[in-house]
Design a protein around this motif. Sequence first.
Motif, short mmCIF file in Angstrom:
data_model
loop_
_atom_site.label_atom_id
_atom_site.label_comp_id
_atom_site.label_asym_id
_atom_site.label_seq_id
_atom_site.Cartn_x
_atom_site.Cartn_y
_atom_site.Cartn_z
N ARG A 111 0.83 -1.21 0.00
CA ARG A 111 0.00 0.00 0.00
C ARG A 111 0.86 1.26 0.00
O ARG A 111 0.43 2.30 -0.50
N ARG A 287 -1.35 6.33 9.57
CA ARG A 287 -0.70 6.63 8.30
C ARG A 287 0.34 7.73 8.48
O ARG A 287 1.41 7.70 7.88
N MET A 324 -1.78 -3.32 14.43
CA MET A 324 -1.33 -3.23 13.04
C MET A 324 -0.75 -4.56 12.56
O MET A 324 -0.07 -5.26 13.32
N GLU A 335 -0.11 -3.74 6.76
CA GLU A 335 -0.19 -2.32 7.08
C GLU A 335 1.18 -1.65 7.22
O GLU A 335 1.29 -0.43 7.10
#
Length: 526
Positions: A111, A287, A324, A335
């Motif tokens: 990601r 994030r 996470m 993640e």
Amino acid sequence: MASPTVPAQGAAAYRLPPPLIERLTSHIVAGGAESTTIPTPFTGEDLATVPLSSADDVRRAHERAREAQRAWAKLSPGERAKPFLRLADALVERRDEILDVIQLETGKARRHALEEFLDVALCSLYYARRAPGLLKPKRRQGMMPGLTRVQELRHPKGVVALIAPWNYPFALGASDIAPALMAGNAVVHKPDTQTCLSSLWVLDLLVSLGLPRHLWQIVVGEPAEIGDPLIEQADYVSFTGSTRGGRAIAEKVAPRLVGYSLELGGKNPMIVLDDADVERAARGALRACFTNAGQLCISIERMYVHAAVYDRFVPRFADLVNGMRLGAELDFDVEMGSLTYPRQLEAVTRHVGQAVEAGATVLAGGNARPDLGPLFFEPTVLTDVTADMDLCANETFGPVVAVYKVASEDEAVERANDTEYGLNASVWTKNAARGRRVAARIQAGTVNVNDGFGAAYASYDAPMGGMKQSGVGRRHGAEGLLKFTEAQTIASQHIADLEPPGSLSYARFADVMTSGIKAMKRMRVK
């Protein structure tokens, strides 16, 4: 350090096809026999062998680039933009291939590799659309309205030396090179050796889309070997890296009066105000702090939480961090991935260990995870961090954040600004107007309201860069392209000269011109 670990997907999943590696490395300007083998951070096993450039190779790269640039500069900006317009479609078609390359050379989660992919696609498309308008000749107001005609032209610098970092090799290479090339320059590019494959991949793709072969030259090697010749022949230098490295660049180019832009380090703050949506802020902080395992110059390392929400925010944030998913899988479920270099693992371990030994409290993480891979470290949240700890003021560049309680908005802003850095910041509040007012008080080149870093960074029409010790110059926006050009003013005088006409004395001429200032102001001509 733990011995290499092979993740559950099997070792074969962590290799690239030999023909692909051979094709990519053929783009490196390297004529000697020296080479080096780079590992994949996920396992520590060999990923690719790449040839190393010598000082002579760098000089040869400059010669090739300068020759190619002469013909390239003669093309219109619209013609120069065509390969980059094609790039967006080509990237979409080959997305998974480049995501694999990025992951395997950096160790980041997929990601986060996707963020690099999106950055290159969108940033290059932005400049491909706007470069012709930004570079076209522009009329400017002359000294004497109606008598003086002024035109501003933009000429390319020539050959740009671009030094890109290891943490975002695809994005921070191609996204700066695209505007430099579209401005009419050639580029001699030194990516980091460990993460050079993604830059070679996009160069290979652009050549297939019509970019002249020698316009973008890639050299690979250590700064001590190729740094000086890289900079000595450049007409402009673009550098992304540490503040220490940026100072060294500035010292080297200063005697030649060569322009440069530097995006450097940060110790970026996040402020959670008393009216913040606690759940949204806690999730957003994941994030903000742990993208690419915190190996991001604009990630958050300091968090100032208002006392009114501190007891709700901190436990919720710690719970989310503890939950996470870490791993080396090549899918979007993970993640957070691995650190890239052993030196980063050592730095993170040292900062956390020294802080804990001096009295810091670990709310989440705090440990290396060799069971997942040789360079994994847990996302870590600390409180009770004090000024005598290295973690407090120095950039960690890893998955670590320190949380502090503040009593007021003013205290939060004051502490956020109490740093030599000024790259990025984040403010969380339910009142966006209040957030913008607070943001304007923070000494940082970009400030995000209700986001960690992406809102400002990905707004390509606005400039991005650092204040204070975090940099010089900007990427993105008009400045991100025009910095690679030389501005030229051409003024032609018509009908009357800029001197007394006929027998008019200079004294009378001075009176007329002086009176003209008032007249032009009154008529709003000036």
